[in-house]
Design an enzyme around this catalytic site. Structure first.
Site, short mmCIF file in Angstrom:
data_model
loop_
_atom_site.label_atom_id
_atom_site.label_comp_id
_atom_site.label_asym_id
_atom_site.label_seq_id
_atom_site.Cartn_x
_atom_site.Cartn_y
_atom_site.Cartn_z
N LYS A 184 -15.80 -3.23 47.20
CA LYS A 184 -16.35 -4.35 47.57
C LYS A 184 -17.71 -4.33 47.26
O LYS A 184 -18.36 -3.07 47.51
CB LYS A 184 -16.28 -4.94 48.77
CG LYS A 184 -16.75 -6.25 49.35
CD LYS A 184 -16.52 -7.42 48.53
CE LYS A 184 -14.83 -7.62 48.43
NZ LYS A 184 -14.68 -8.57 47.24
N ASP B 192 -10.61 -0.47 45.65
CA ASP B 192 -9.75 -1.32 44.52
C ASP B 192 -9.21 -0.39 43.39
O ASP B 192 -8.18 -0.96 42.79
CB ASP B 192 -10.43 -2.46 44.37
CG ASP B 192 -10.32 -3.43 45.55
OD1 ASP B 192 -11.34 -3.14 46.50
OD2 ASP B 192 -9.61 -4.34 45.57
#
Ligand code: MRU
Length: 372
Positions: free
Chosen positions: A255, A244
């Site tokens: 995650k 991300d």
């Protein structure tokens, strides 16, 4: 990617339509439903509640959100306010800010009367580019997998472990970590994927497994705690995950639970790769652990779980004693020392500032300016 023989992207604009179309990812794998986003507020809500999720898709959705905002009111004030509201929808994925920084100045430079069309065009460009970039990641990742497969020289399947969902649903199409896997399977390689369930929201069990099944790729869903055991027993040939936010020095934020897989991979000599589009690199930061904002989500994601009952009816059940305290950090950082390589749209490199700048030399000058 195809769903029941029909080609879909995870987000799209339709000619003459003033809304944005997305696949509602909160309903998968049980129901495939297309939703229309008709306002900036609905777009923010879709990002925050994870109707759409995955860093590249969050960026593309934010861009489409500004297209909706321009229709509501194309004034400077409203577009700036809408961009700030979109930016606040989720804090960790860099792509959100990246897409807004690309859209906003361009829209503000247009005459008011041209802003809706300019926003539509640029949002469409961002979506189209994402597809090409992820396809390139797949091509470079496929080369890497082919080399590693041939090193093994056996008829056994090449076992890849992945965490969360970094497939086509997390992007506009193709995915990042799954893009090389789709291409390897299409090229006839004997691939098997270990799919981490990915508590608390189970993106692995619900989304990655659904994508792999639709593509006929052999896979096995495992609980998040199984990875270390599988690696100890030689059952994982490589890990590939998405990201991300990646720092310019190669720290990878993904995650929650990704870091534990990287630790287990290092301890067991299993190569650990991150597959990322360059829109995920945050060139302004170097130390992921201290500098990346980690989203803290609601405790209900920990205390409860959603599925379907034996009659296929959606059901939510509680797992914890009432009143137990919860913590729900949604992401963690894997320091560059645990990352064997980064697969980008421009090729594969080691996780270091020098190697990333070598692939993206246009950022060298910006770096020098920041340091000077
Ligand atoms: O909370 P999510 O589902 O948005 O988290 C997604 C991930 O962690 C993905 O691995 C990441 O965005 C990379 S997607 C290509």
């Amino acid at each position: 990617m195809k769903v029941d023989g029909q080609h879909y992207r995870s987000i799209w604009l339709e000619d003459g339509e003033r809304s944005v179309f997305v696949i509602d990812q909160t309903l998968l794998p049980f129901e495939f439903r297309v939703r229309q986003l008709r306002s900036t507020t609905q777009t923010i809500d879709a990002i925050a509640t994870m109707v759409v999720r995955g860093a590249p898709l969050i960026g593309a959705t934010a861009a489409c959100g500004l297209f909706l905002a321009a229709q509501e009111d194309p004034s400077d004030e409203y577009l700036k306010e809408s961009a700030s509201r979109l930016l606040a929808a989720r804090p960790t994925a860099t792509n959100l800010g990246w897409a807004l920084e690309r859209m906003l100045p361009q829209l503000l430079s247009e005459p008011i009367t041209d802003r809706v069309e300019a926003a539509r065009l640029e949002a469409q460009n961002i979506c189209d580019e994402d597809v090409g970039i992820n396809s390139q990641i797949g091509t470079h990742g496929l080369r890497l997998l082919t080399e590693r497969c041939h090193l093994g020289q056996s008829n056994e399947p090449f076992n890849i472990l992945t965490h969360c969902n970094a497939g086509w649903l997390a992007t506009v199409d193709w995915g990042t970590a799954l893009s090389p896997i789709f291409k390897a399977h299409d090229a006839g390689m004997n691939i098997h994927v270990w799919v981490d369930e990915t508590r608390p929201r189970n993106q692995g069990a619900s989304l990655t497994a659904w994508e792999l099944k639709a593509h006929d790729i052999p896979h096995t869903v495992v609980v998040d705690n199984a990875g270390g055991h599988l690696m100890q027993h030689g059952q994982v040939d490589a890990c590939i995950v998405g990201s991300d936010r990646t720092t310019r020095s190669g720290d990878v934020c993904n995650k929650i639970g990704t870091y534990l897989k990287a630790l287990a991979a290092k301890a067991n000599d299993v190569p650990f790769f991150a597959a990322i589009p360059s829109s995920t690199i945050d060139w302004a930061i170097s130390d992921g652990i201290s500098e990346i904002p980690i989203e803290e989500r609601a405790g209900i994601e920990v205390t409860h779980i959603t599925g379907v009952d034996e009659k296929n009816q959606p059901t939510r059940v509680r797992l914890t004693p009432e009143g137990s305290q919860t913590a729900n950090p949604a992401f963690d950082v894997t320091p560059r020392g645990y990352v064997s390589g980064i697969i980008t749209e421009r090729g594969v490199c080691e996780a270091s500032e020098t190697a990333l700048l070598n692939l993206y030399p246009e950022h060298i000058q910006k770096q020098q300016k920041n340091q000077g």
